[in-house]
Every structure is written in C-alpha cells, then in structure tokens.
Design an enzyme around this catalytic site. Structure first.
Site, PDB file in Angstrom:
ATOM      1  N   ASN A   1      25.076  40.229  33.681  1.00 22.41           N
ATOM      2  CA  ASN A   1      24.668  39.315  34.751  1.00 22.41           C
ATOM      3  C   ASN A   1      24.918  37.867  34.355  1.00 22.41           C
ATOM      4  O   ASN A   1      24.894  37.520  33.166  1.00 22.41           O
ATOM      5  CB  ASN A   1      23.179  39.511  35.088  1.00 22.41           C
ATOM      6  CG  ASN A   1      22.893  40.928  35.569  1.00 22.41           C
ATOM      7  OD1 ASN A   1      23.803  41.611  36.045  1.00 22.41           O
ATOM      8  ND2 ASN A   1      21.662  41.382  35.413  1.00 22.41           N
TER       9      ASN A   1
ATOM     10  N   HIS B   1      29.508  38.321  30.282  1.00 24.01           N
ATOM     11  CA  HIS B   1      30.388  37.873  31.374  1.00 24.01           C
ATOM     12  C   HIS B   1      30.146  36.418  31.724  1.00 24.01           C
ATOM     13  O   HIS B   1      30.495  35.987  32.817  1.00 24.01           O
ATOM     14  CB  HIS B   1      30.176  38.761  32.606  1.00 24.01           C
ATOM     15  CG  HIS B   1      30.674  40.149  32.394  1.00 24.01           C
ATOM     16  ND1 HIS B   1      30.315  41.203  33.203  1.00 24.01           N
ATOM     17  CD2 HIS B   1      31.499  40.678  31.454  1.00 24.01           C
ATOM     18  CE1 HIS B   1      30.908  42.311  32.775  1.00 24.01           C
ATOM     19  NE2 HIS B   1      31.626  42.011  31.707  1.00 24.01           N
TER      20      HIS B   1
ATOM     21  N   LEU C   1      18.862  52.933  39.707  1.00 20.70           N
ATOM     22  CA  LEU C   1      18.297  53.364  40.995  1.00 20.70           C
ATOM     23  C   LEU C   1      18.857  54.712  41.412  1.00 20.70           C
ATOM     24  O   LEU C   1      18.146  55.589  41.896  1.00 20.70           O
ATOM     25  CB  LEU C   1      18.606  52.316  42.076  1.00 20.70           C
ATOM     26  CG  LEU C   1      17.922  52.559  43.426  1.00 20.70           C
ATOM     27  CD1 LEU C   1      16.417  52.464  43.281  1.00 20.70           C
ATOM     28  CD2 LEU C   1      18.414  51.561  44.472  1.00 20.70           C
TER      29      LEU C   1
HETATM   30  C1  BV8 Z   1      38.647  42.925  29.647  1.00 21.68           C
HETATM   31  C2  BV8 Z   1      31.535  37.968  36.166  1.00 21.68           C
HETATM   32  C3  BV8 Z   1      40.058  43.038  27.720  1.00 21.68           C
HETATM   33  C4  BV8 Z   1      31.875  37.439  37.493  1.00 21.68           C
HETATM   34  C5  BV8 Z   1      32.388  40.211  36.052  1.00 21.68           C
HETATM   35  C6  BV8 Z   1      41.675  50.020  34.538  1.00 21.68           C
HETATM   36  C7  BV8 Z   1      40.866  50.878  33.830  1.00 21.68           C
HETATM   37  C8  BV8 Z   1      39.882  50.413  32.973  1.00 21.68           C
HETATM   38  C9  BV8 Z   1      39.673  49.030  32.827  1.00 21.68           C
HETATM   39  C10 BV8 Z   1      40.474  48.186  33.543  1.00 21.68           C
HETATM   40  C11 BV8 Z   1      41.461  48.659  34.397  1.00 21.68           C
HETATM   41  N1  BV8 Z   1      42.068  47.589  34.957  1.00 21.68           N
HETATM   42  C12 BV8 Z   1      41.488  46.450  34.483  1.00 21.68           C
HETATM   43  C13 BV8 Z   1      40.526  46.801  33.613  1.00 21.68           C
HETATM   44  C14 BV8 Z   1      39.655  45.900  32.832  1.00 21.68           C
HETATM   45  C15 BV8 Z   1      38.609  45.283  33.745  1.00 21.68           C
HETATM   46  C16 BV8 Z   1      37.840  46.348  34.480  1.00 21.68           C
HETATM   47  O1  BV8 Z   1      36.985  47.009  33.901  1.00 21.68           O
HETATM   48  N2  BV8 Z   1      38.143  46.496  35.784  1.00 21.68           N
HETATM   49  C17 BV8 Z   1      37.425  47.481  36.578  1.00 21.68           C
HETATM   50  C18 BV8 Z   1      37.328  46.960  38.033  1.00 21.68           C
HETATM   51  C19 BV8 Z   1      38.191  48.798  36.496  1.00 21.68           C
HETATM   52  N3  BV8 Z   1      37.722  44.551  32.873  1.00 21.68           N
HETATM   53  C20 BV8 Z   1      38.018  43.286  32.542  1.00 21.68           C
HETATM   54  O2  BV8 Z   1      38.965  42.665  32.989  1.00 21.68           O
HETATM   55  C21 BV8 Z   1      37.116  42.653  31.485  1.00 21.68           C
HETATM   56  N4  BV8 Z   1      37.943  42.108  30.449  1.00 21.68           N
HETATM   57  O3  BV8 Z   1      38.691  44.122  29.778  1.00 21.68           O
HETATM   58  O4  BV8 Z   1      39.359  42.220  28.681  1.00 21.68           O
HETATM   59  C22 BV8 Z   1      39.249  43.045  26.486  1.00 21.68           C
HETATM   60  C23 BV8 Z   1      38.215  43.987  26.348  1.00 21.68           C
HETATM   61  C24 BV8 Z   1      37.480  43.993  25.184  1.00 21.68           C
HETATM   62  C25 BV8 Z   1      37.744  43.057  24.175  1.00 21.68           C
HETATM   63  C26 BV8 Z   1      38.767  42.131  24.325  1.00 21.68           C
HETATM   64  C27 BV8 Z   1      39.517  42.114  25.497  1.00 21.68           C
HETATM   65  C28 BV8 Z   1      36.303  41.526  32.073  1.00 21.68           C
HETATM   66  C29 BV8 Z   1      35.356  42.076  33.127  1.00 21.68           C
HETATM   67  C30 BV8 Z   1      34.387  40.982  33.559  1.00 21.68           C
HETATM   68  C31 BV8 Z   1      34.532  40.717  35.038  1.00 21.68           C
HETATM   69  N5  BV8 Z   1      33.469  39.809  35.468  1.00 21.68           N
HETATM   70  N6  BV8 Z   1      31.382  39.380  36.344  1.00 21.68           N
HETATM   71  C32 BV8 Z   1      30.704  37.457  38.390  1.00 21.68           C
HETATM   72  O5  BV8 Z   1      29.657  38.054  38.077  1.00 21.68           O
HETATM   73  O6  BV8 Z   1      30.864  36.846  39.437  1.00 21.68           O
HETATM   74  S1  BV8 Z   1      32.141  41.861  36.402  1.00 21.68           S
HETATM   75  C33 BV8 Z   1      30.975  41.938  37.667  1.00 21.68           C
HETATM   76  O7  BV8 Z   1      31.030  43.216  38.195  1.00 21.68           O
HETATM   77  C34 BV8 Z   1      29.565  41.809  37.144  1.00 21.68           C
HETATM   78  O8  BV8 Z   1      29.426  40.910  36.101  1.00 21.68           O
HETATM   79  C35 BV8 Z   1      29.240  43.183  36.714  1.00 21.68           C
HETATM   80  O9  BV8 Z   1      29.567  43.376  35.377  1.00 21.68           O
HETATM   81  C36 BV8 Z   1      30.170  44.006  37.527  1.00 21.68           C
HETATM   82  C37 BV8 Z   1      29.347  44.745  38.530  1.00 21.68           C
HETATM   83  O10 BV8 Z   1      28.718  45.713  37.801  1.00 21.68           O
HETATM   84  P1  BV8 Z   1      27.145  45.972  37.894  1.00 21.68           P
HETATM   85  O11 BV8 Z   1      26.401  44.921  37.172  1.00 21.68           O
HETATM   86  O12 BV8 Z   1      27.010  47.365  37.435  1.00 21.68           O
HETATM   87  O13 BV8 Z   1      26.756  45.819  39.422  1.00 21.68           O
HETATM   88  P2  BV8 Z   1      26.992  46.901  40.559  1.00 21.68           P
HETATM   89  O14 BV8 Z   1      26.628  46.256  41.854  1.00 21.68           O
HETATM   90  O15 BV8 Z   1      28.358  47.499  40.391  1.00 21.68           O
HETATM   91  O16 BV8 Z   1      25.938  48.068  40.232  1.00 21.68           O
HETATM   92  C38 BV8 Z   1      24.559  47.811  40.365  1.00 21.68           C
HETATM   93  C39 BV8 Z   1      23.834  49.070  39.910  1.00 21.68           C
HETATM   94  O17 BV8 Z   1      22.428  48.808  39.965  1.00 21.68           O
HETATM   95  C40 BV8 Z   1      24.093  50.276  40.805  1.00 21.68           C
HETATM   96  O18 BV8 Z   1      24.371  51.386  39.984  1.00 21.68           O
HETATM   97  C41 BV8 Z   1      22.782  50.477  41.553  1.00 21.68           C
HETATM   98  O19 BV8 Z   1      22.482  51.852  41.727  1.00 21.68           O
HETATM   99  C42 BV8 Z   1      21.776  49.875  40.611  1.00 21.68           C
HETATM  100  N7  BV8 Z   1      20.600  49.308  41.276  1.00 21.68           N
HETATM  101  C43 BV8 Z   1      20.542  48.667  42.467  1.00 21.68           C
HETATM  102  N8  BV8 Z   1      19.254  48.298  42.704  1.00 21.68           N
HETATM  103  C44 BV8 Z   1      18.515  48.694  41.638  1.00 21.68           C
HETATM  104  C45 BV8 Z   1      19.362  49.325  40.716  1.00 21.68           C
HETATM  105  N9  BV8 Z   1      18.925  49.850  39.560  1.00 21.68           N
HETATM  106  C46 BV8 Z   1      17.608  49.719  39.301  1.00 21.68           C
HETATM  107  N10 BV8 Z   1      16.728  49.117  40.129  1.00 21.68           N
HETATM  108  C47 BV8 Z   1      17.138  48.598  41.297  1.00 21.68           C
HETATM  109  N11 BV8 Z   1      16.254  48.007  42.116  1.00 21.68           N
END
Ligand code: BV8
Length: 229
Positions: A93, A110, A203
């Site tokens: 976050n 992040h 959740l």
């Molecule tokens: C990197 C900042 C290399 C911005 C963010 C193909 C395959 C695999 C990987 C990749 C691929 N193509 C590209 C990639 C890499 C890519 C990636 O993973 N892409 C995904 C889309 C496939 N990753 C990257 O580019 C990363 N960099 O890999 O560099 C490297 C690696 C290691 C070492 C050196 C180099 C950079 C990724 C960072 C991107 N920036 N955020 C911003 O926030 O505005 S990511 C952004 O989305 C958020 O930060 C967060 O991380 C992500 C969303 O995820 P969640 O936090 O899980 O949120 P979400 O809404 O999805 O889920 C919420 C959950 O909460 C749900 O499950 C829900 O059920 C639950 N929930 C809801 N309410 C509740 C609850 N739980 C409990 N109680 C509740 N009340």
C-alpha cells in the site's frame, strides 16, 4: 527462559485499508477515470500524460489523508510494540495508515503517497498535498516531479531486506491482497521454501490461497485482531 521470539513477516495489500474507506484495486476493477491501473501506474503512462497521473495520485493522497487507521492496522502495531516477537511489516500500500496506527519501520515496497521524486536527478522530498508536472525539483529545478511510487515495470523498494526476512521467517502472514502482483505474490512461496508457516487473512479466497498452510476468510478488522490478541 521464554521460547525464542518468533520472526514474523506480514505482507499487507489494499484489503487492510478497505474498511478505512480506501477503495481496493479490485473493487474499482482496476479502473480509474476510464483508465486501467496498469496504464496509469506505469512510467510510460506518466511520460504520456503526467497531469493525468498526478491527478490520479493527488486524489489518492487526499483519500488517504481523510482516512483513519482501522482495528487491523492497530492490532499489527500492538503485536509489533508488544515485543514478544520480531514483526516486520511489508506493505504494497502507498497510504500511511500503518504508521498512523502506531506501526514502526514499515517497508513500503511500492513506494508511498507521502514521497515526491525528481525523475531527472533522483532527489526525494516530502510530497505536498497536490502535485503538478511543472513543479520544479528543489535540487535541480527540472520540471520532472513524480510521485515516489513504484509503477509496473519498475523495481520495488527494499527487496534485499524483504528477501532476507523471508529466509529467516518462522511465520509469514498475508493480509488483504489478491496476490496478483509480483514479486509480492511470490513471498508466501519464498517463506515456505525457507521453512516458515504461512497464513492468509483475506475477505475472500485469493489467487494464492491454496499455497498457504492456512487461509482464513473474513474482514481484516475481525481476522487480524483475532489473530493478534
Ligand atoms: C517488477 C503502486 C522486476 C501504484 C503497484 C507477467 C507475469 C508475472 C509478472 C509480471 C508479468 N508481467 C509483468 C510482471 C511484473 C509486474 C506484475 O506483477 N504484473 C502483474 C499485473 C502480472 N510487476 C511489476 O512490474 C513490479 N516490478 O516486477 O520488477 C523486479 C522484481 C524483483 C526485483 C527486482 C526487479 C512492480 C509492481 C508494482 C506496481 N505498483 N502499486 C499504486 O498503488 O498506485 S501495484 C498495485 O496493485 C498495488 O500497490 C497493489 O500491490 C496491487 C493491487 O494488489 P492488492 O493490494 O492485492 O489489491 P487488490 O485490490 O488487487 O486486492 C485486494 C484484496 O483485499 C482482495 O483479495 C480482496 O478480497 C481483499 N479485501 C477487500 N476488502 C477486504 C479484504 N481483505 C480483508 N478485509 C477487507 N475488508
């Protein structure tokens, strides 16, 4: 002699801040102003339309400032300050609700809405409430101010420290994340490979629930205090 303090690593995602009123990415279907998060939260998106990206982050910075930490943030801070175990909080976050709930040394892998970064010289400074593309860098005056956020395709912060902690962990707990973004989505496997027990508090079932030794479903404000206290 009490048992050795447990080394615990907690990873949090948008779900831990949901009950503080901050929308998760899934809730908004990753859409914002008809743009996919992947299009706005990328260096290419910023280069294409810096004003749009600043509007996106200014809105989130205002929402985070208006939100208050919830029982889940506070329970983690209680666990950390109790000192019975060594607790490292890693968050995906960009809000500051962990810190405002009393947690210390939170690793924002992040980045953070509280930070500004100069895309030209790399200078960092505290972000003002609202930022604009032409804001001059306080160090080099270049009009290339950006939020200090890790976008898709960029290298997350604190990775060496996080991987080291996962290698030493007795317990890894994932809270409120859908497990769709790497490298955070691989942390449960990394910890399990090093012998840690793994627990998911979310959740609903996530993409990774089957990987955990135990996965509990429910709201973070109920599950986290129940686990901590
Ligand atoms: C990197 C900042 C290399 C911005 C963010 C193909 C395959 C695999 C990987 C990749 C691929 N193509 C590209 C990639 C890499 C890519 C990636 O993973 N892409 C995904 C889309 C496939 N990753 C990257 O580019 C990363 N960099 O890999 O560099 C490297 C690696 C290691 C070492 C050196 C180099 C950079 C990724 C960072 C991107 N920036 N955020 C911003 O926030 O505005 S990511 C952004 O989305 C958020 O930060 C967060 O991380 C992500 C969303 O995820 P969640 O936090 O899980 O949120 P979400 O809404 O999805 O889920 C919420 C959950 O909460 C749900 O499950 C829900 O059920 C639950 N929930 C809801 N309410 C509740 C609850 N739980 C409990 N109680 C509740 N009340």
């Amino acid at each position: 002699m009490g048992a050795r303090p447990q080394q615990i690593v907690v990873l949090t995602g948008a779900g831990i801040s949901a009950e503080s009123g901050i929308p998760t990415f899934r809730a908004s279907d990753g859409l914002w102003e008809q743009h996919r998060i992947e299009d706005v939260a990328t260096p290419e998106g910023f280069a294409r339309d810096p004003a749009l990206v600043h509007r996106f982050y200014n809105a989130r910075r205002a929402a985070a400032a208006a939100a208050v930490p919830n029982a889940a943030h506070k329970a983690l801070a209680r666990l950390q300050t109790a000192g019975r175990h060594d607790l490292l909080i890693v968050t995906q976050n960009v809000d500051d609700l962990h810190e405002r709930g009393g947690a210390r040394d939170v690793l924002h892998m992040h980045g953070s809405l509280a930070g500004a970064l100069c895309a030209a010289c790399g200078q960092r400074w505290p972000a003002p409430a609202a930022m604009a593309p032409e804001d001059p860098c306080p160090a080099c005056s270049a009009p290339e101010t950006r939020p200090d956020i890790v976008w898709f395709g960029e290298i997350p912060y604190h990775m060496d420290r996080i991987w080291q902690a996962l290698r030493e962990a007795d317990l890894f707990v994932s809270i409120g994340t859908s497990g769709q973004v790497y490298p955070a989505a691989a942390f449960a496997q990394d910890a399990a490979r090093a012998g840690a027990r793994t627990l998911e508090l979310n959740l609903d079932p996530s993409a990774l629930s089957a990987e955990f030794d135990e996965a509990r479903q429910g709201p973070a404000t109920r599950l986290v205090p129940a686990w901590v206290d």
